[in-house]
Design a protein around this motif. Structure first.
Motif, PDB file in Angstrom:
ATOM      1  N   PRO A 176       8.491   9.302  -0.135  1.00 30.01           N
ATOM      2  CA  PRO A 176       7.301   8.640  -0.679  1.00 30.01           C
ATOM      3  C   PRO A 176       6.692   7.610   0.278  1.00 30.01           C
ATOM      4  CG  PRO A 176       9.001   8.801  -2.340  1.00 30.01           C
ATOM      5  CD  PRO A 176       9.608   9.306  -1.073  1.00 30.01           C
ATOM      6  N   SER A 177       7.509   6.965   1.073  1.00 33.86           N
ATOM      7  CA  SER A 177       6.938   5.897   1.907  1.00 33.86           C
ATOM      8  C   SER A 177       6.016   6.444   2.991  1.00 33.86           C
ATOM      9  CB  SER A 177       8.039   5.032   2.521  1.00 33.86           C
ATOM     10  OG  SER A 177       8.808   5.801   3.396  1.00 33.86           O
ATOM     11  N   ASP A 178       6.127   7.760   3.293  1.00 34.53           N
ATOM     12  CA  ASP A 178       5.185   8.355   4.247  1.00 34.53           C
ATOM     13  C   ASP A 178       3.735   8.241   3.755  1.00 34.53           C
ATOM     14  OD1 ASP A 178       7.029   9.207   6.162  1.00 34.53           O
ATOM     15  OD2 ASP A 178       7.477  11.012   5.035  1.00 34.53           O
ATOM     16  N   TYR A 179       3.595   8.056   2.457  1.00 35.25           N
ATOM     17  CA  TYR A 179       2.248   8.029   1.878  1.00 35.25           C
ATOM     18  C   TYR A 179       1.663   6.618   1.822  1.00 35.25           C
ATOM     19  CZ  TYR A 179       3.146  12.862   0.582  1.00 35.25           C
ATOM     20  OH  TYR A 179       3.420  14.201   0.638  1.00 35.25           O
ATOM     21  N   ASP A 180       2.413   5.660   2.321  1.00 36.54           N
ATOM     22  CA  ASP A 180       1.972   4.264   2.194  1.00 36.54           C
ATOM     23  C   ASP A 180       0.577   4.028   2.769  1.00 36.54           C
ATOM     24  OD1 ASP A 180       4.275   3.654   0.930  1.00 36.54           O
ATOM     25  OD2 ASP A 180       5.170   2.489   2.582  1.00 36.54           O
ATOM     26  N   SER A 181       0.322   4.612   3.977  1.00 40.92           N
ATOM     27  CA  SER A 181      -0.950   4.249   4.612  1.00 40.92           C
ATOM     28  C   SER A 181      -2.123   4.819   3.833  1.00 40.92           C
ATOM     29  CB  SER A 181      -0.972   4.701   6.079  1.00 40.92           C
ATOM     30  OG  SER A 181      -0.941   6.105   6.150  1.00 40.92           O
ATOM     31  N   ILE A 182      -1.990   6.058   3.338  1.00 40.83           N
ATOM     32  CA  ILE A 182      -3.145   6.566   2.588  1.00 40.83           C
ATOM     33  C   ILE A 182      -3.228   5.923   1.206  1.00 40.83           C
ATOM     34  CG2 ILE A 182      -3.467   8.749   3.837  1.00 40.83           C
ATOM     35  CD1 ILE A 182      -2.080  10.130   1.534  1.00 40.83           C
ATOM     36  N   LEU A 183      -2.077   5.607   0.623  1.00 39.02           N
ATOM     37  CA  LEU A 183      -2.145   4.956  -0.689  1.00 39.02           C
ATOM     38  C   LEU A 183      -2.767   3.571  -0.559  1.00 39.02           C
ATOM     39  CD1 LEU A 183       1.270   6.017  -2.277  1.00 39.02           C
ATOM     40  CD2 LEU A 183      -1.013   6.857  -2.858  1.00 39.02           C
ATOM     41  N   SER A 184      -2.374   2.856   0.485  1.00 37.14           N
ATOM     42  CA  SER A 184      -2.946   1.508   0.594  1.00 37.14           C
ATOM     43  C   SER A 184      -4.430   1.582   0.915  1.00 37.14           C
ATOM     44  CB  SER A 184      -2.175   0.656   1.606  1.00 37.14           C
ATOM     45  OG  SER A 184      -2.185   1.283   2.855  1.00 37.14           O
ATOM     46  N   GLU A 185      -4.844   2.667   1.530  1.00 40.60           N
ATOM     47  CA  GLU A 185      -6.271   2.800   1.824  1.00 40.60           C
ATOM     48  C   GLU A 185      -7.086   3.179   0.583  1.00 40.60           C
ATOM     49  OE1 GLU A 185      -7.025   5.223   5.239  1.00 40.60           O
ATOM     50  OE2 GLU A 185      -9.171   5.365   4.831  1.00 40.60           O
ATOM     51  N   PHE A 186      -6.523   4.018  -0.306  1.00 40.30           N
ATOM     52  CA  PHE A 186      -7.361   4.605  -1.359  1.00 40.30           C
ATOM     53  C   PHE A 186      -7.042   4.135  -2.785  1.00 40.30           C
ATOM     54  CE2 PHE A 186      -7.611   7.691   2.143  1.00 40.30           C
ATOM     55  CZ  PHE A 186      -8.989   7.730   2.298  1.00 40.30           C
ATOM     56  N   LEU A 187      -5.870   3.539  -3.022  1.00 39.84           N
ATOM     57  CA  LEU A 187      -5.527   3.173  -4.405  1.00 39.84           C
ATOM     58  C   LEU A 187      -6.557   2.234  -5.019  1.00 39.84           C
ATOM     59  CD1 LEU A 187      -1.665   2.550  -4.689  1.00 39.84           C
ATOM     60  CD2 LEU A 187      -3.001   4.539  -5.406  1.00 39.84           C
ATOM     61  N   GLY A 188      -7.124   1.369  -4.202  1.00 38.20           N
ATOM     62  CA  GLY A 188      -8.084   0.398  -4.723  1.00 38.20           C
ATOM     63  C   GLY A 188      -9.515   0.908  -4.733  1.00 38.20           C
ATOM     64  N   ASN A 189      -9.719   2.162  -4.317  1.00 32.37           N
ATOM     65  CA  ASN A 189     -11.073   2.719  -4.261  1.00 32.37           C
ATOM     66  C   ASN A 189     -11.618   2.900  -5.683  1.00 32.37           C
ATOM     67  OD1 ASN A 189     -13.115   5.044  -4.089  1.00 32.37           O
ATOM     68  ND2 ASN A 189     -12.709   4.646  -1.928  1.00 32.37           N
ATOM     69  N   LYS A 237     -13.025  11.323 -10.902  1.00 32.50           N
ATOM     70  CA  LYS A 237     -12.003  10.496 -10.250  1.00 32.50           C
ATOM     71  C   LYS A 237     -10.982  11.362  -9.516  1.00 32.50           C
ATOM     72  CE  LYS A 237     -13.862   6.868 -12.103  1.00 32.50           C
ATOM     73  NZ  LYS A 237     -15.017   6.402 -11.351  1.00 32.50           N
ATOM     74  N   LEU A 238     -10.251  10.695  -8.658  1.00 32.60           N
ATOM     75  CA  LEU A 238      -9.288  11.361  -7.782  1.00 32.60           C
ATOM     76  C   LEU A 238      -7.956  10.633  -7.853  1.00 32.60           C
ATOM     77  CD1 LEU A 238     -11.810  11.420  -4.811  1.00 32.60           C
ATOM     78  CD2 LEU A 238     -11.217  13.386  -6.238  1.00 32.60           C
ATOM     79  N   PHE A 239      -6.881  11.376  -7.753  1.00 32.90           N
ATOM     80  CA  PHE A 239      -5.589  10.706  -7.579  1.00 32.90           C
ATOM     81  C   PHE A 239      -4.708  11.546  -6.664  1.00 32.90           C
ATOM     82  CE2 PHE A 239      -4.963  13.218 -11.459  1.00 32.90           C
ATOM     83  CZ  PHE A 239      -3.695  13.755 -11.322  1.00 32.90           C
ATOM     84  N   VAL A 240      -3.735  10.904  -6.082  1.00 29.55           N
ATOM     85  CA  VAL A 240      -2.872  11.536  -5.086  1.00 29.55           C
ATOM     86  C   VAL A 240      -1.714  12.251  -5.767  1.00 29.55           C
ATOM     87  CG1 VAL A 240      -1.219  11.059  -3.218  1.00 29.55           C
ATOM     88  CG2 VAL A 240      -3.478   9.947  -3.233  1.00 29.55           C
TER      89      VAL A 240
END
Ligand SMILES: *[C@@H]1O[C@H](CO)[C@@H](O)[C@H](O)[C@H]1NC(C)=O
Ligand SMILES: *[C@@H]1O[C@H](CO)[C@@H](O)[C@H](O)[C@H]1NC(C)=O
Ligand SMILES: *[C@@H]1O[C@H](CO)[C@@H](O)[C@H](O)[C@H]1NC(C)=O
Length: 433
Positions: free
Chosen positions: A107-120, A83-86
């Motif tokens: 932290p909000s700079d990471y929103d786009s990648i978090l929204s893309e990968f958190l549910g992976n 598994k992977l985490f940011v």
């Protein structure tokens, strides 16, 4: 493209996770412009070592290579037991801001990648079912940015666990051998975490030597790795997670995995090309450590093996003169030592480790089942060798053939990075490159 790689000034790193039931061991992974085949090899190697995943260090999340590399990582990990985490590197993203790039908001700079990968499906979930995120410093971003109120009163509502990066090594200039691998910087934080129902992720590392990006320092090193392994195993039940620092941070010298050329800065000569400074011989020790940490058993080699182990040493002596080069801060805490760690199986008897430097035996000691280590001084210029002797005094395993030690500076710098050479079956004479 160089790796994001920063020197933090504070220790606190936070992650969003509840108290854990299962132990996990991660390695810190610098997200750079690694090609897809190499991403896949990193994950395959990490699985083979026994790691549970990577903490993905991301500096400026708006750099295009970040998404490309994340897509490769998540695609390949998907469906595997890995598994992977940011890990948000807010110091590096703050530096990106200073450099005038678009990444400025914390932290909000990471929103786009978090929204893309958190549910992976390959994203690491804590026992509370929530995705884990760690950070590398808050970089001065305030409470509002973190959406929290109040250290325990300040951070307590936000974080579900703590991780201390800086506790992995003695501080710069500390020559007290008792601090090597010591858990004393961790203990108050571990106790605080336990008292507040939070988890603790402990850092495990080898050394920190960095002469790049405006920093030139050395933090031991030597026996830090095996002593800390022992100390962690001694309190494994209170430690939910271990994070190995790092998988691939070439410029800080503490990589145990692959430092790929496409993600490396070729001006950093002490880790690039990696072939000159491989650290993979540390991996069998990590595998043995992970098994012991999870099972509560003593460290052991794979079933049937005589032993596993490695020796490590720097390639220049403390009396080296390097015209025009600057000694790193902490240089004086270096020693002319041949450091080793060897793991023997239960039932082994009468074995010995012999360390030889430039043809002179500098140490011979008895070794026992489990983890053994030593760091004899007296290293001389020339070839280094470690030998495992059986109870009859015959050589059964040998480590030799790393770079020669010298009194000069091969890369034009006071290079403290280690040669790490693994034990292999058989004998043979000492040699060096
Ligand atoms: C990342 O790359 C994928 C695949 O090319 C794309 O679908 C996605 O939109 C990209 N995400 C971002 C944040 O650029
Ligand atoms: C965090 O932000 C959310 C959404 O704005 C808000 O409802 C919540 O009260 C905030 N929590 C804290 C601890 O500030
Ligand atoms: C090791 O060195 C000795 C003495 O020089 C030599 O006789 C022997 O053949 C060497 N052994 C190997 C395996 O190279």
């Amino acid at each position: 493209m160089h790796l994001f790689n920063v020197l933090p000034l504070t220790a606190a790193v936070l992650h969003l996770l509840g108290r854990a039931q299962a132990k996990a061991v991660f390695a810190h992974y610098m997200v750079g412009s690694v090609n897809e085949a190499h991403v896949q090899q990193d994950i395959d190697n990490a699985i083979a070592i026994g790691l549970d995943g990577f903490a993905l260090n991301i500096g400026d999340p708006t750099e295009p290579y970040v998404n490309t590399t994340l897509v490769s990582l998540f695609d390949y990990a998907w469906g595997k037991d890995f598994k992977l985490f940011v890990s948000m590197d807010l110091t590096a993203s703050g530096a990106a801001c200073t450099a005038g790039r678009s990444c400025c908001n914390g932290p909000s700079d990471y929103d786009s990648i978090l929204s893309e990968f958190l549910g992976n499906g390959a994203y690491y979930l804590g026992p509370n079912g929530l995705p884990m995120i760690s950070t590398f410093q808050s970089d001065g971003f305030t409470i509002d940015a973190w959406n929290a109120s109040g250290w325990w009163s300040y951070w307590g509502n936000l974080v579900d666990g703590l991780f201390s990066w800086e506790a992995a090594w003695p501080v710069v200039g500390d020559s007290n051998s008792a601090d090597c691998g010591s858990m004393s910087p961790d203990i108050p934080v571990i106790n605080g975490a336990l008292n507040h129902g939070k988890s603790y992720m402990i850092a495990l590392s080898t050394l920190q030597y960095k002469d790049a990006y405006g920093t030139n320092l050395y933090r031991p090193g030597g026996l830090t790795l095996p002593i800390r392994m022992n100390n962690i195993l001694g309190m494994a039940s209170q430690l939910d997670f271990v994070e190995i620092i790092t998988w691939n941070d070439g410029p800080e010298s503490h990589y145990i995995g692959n430092v790929w050329p496409e993600a490396s800065d070729s001006s950093v000569k002490y880790c690039s090309p990696q072939a000159n400074f491989p650290h993979t011989a540390w991996q069998p020790l990590v595998t043995s450590f992970i098994a012991a940490y999870k099972t509560g058993n003593t460290m052991a080699p794979p079933t049937g093996a005589t032993a596993i182990g490695a020796m490590w040493y720097k390639t220049l002596l403390q009396d080296a003169t390097c015209s025009g080069a600057t000694q790193p801060d902490g240089w004086s805490t270096g020693t002319d030592s041949l450091t080793w760690a060897v793991v023997l199986p239960a039932g082994s008897k009468g074995m010995q480790i012999r360390a030889t430097s430039n043809g002179a035996v500098i140490s011979t000691v008895a070794v026992n089942p489990g983890l053994n280590f030593g760091s004899p001084t007296g290293v001389q210029a020339g070839a280094q060798m470690l030998q495992l002797l059986n109870s009859a005094g015959a050589v059964v395993m040998t480590a030799t053939g790393g770079a020669c030690v010298a009194s000069v500076c091969p890369a034009g710098m006071f290079n403290m990075n280690y040669q790490v050479v693994g034990l292999s079956a058989g004998g043979g004479n000492a040699s060096c490159k």
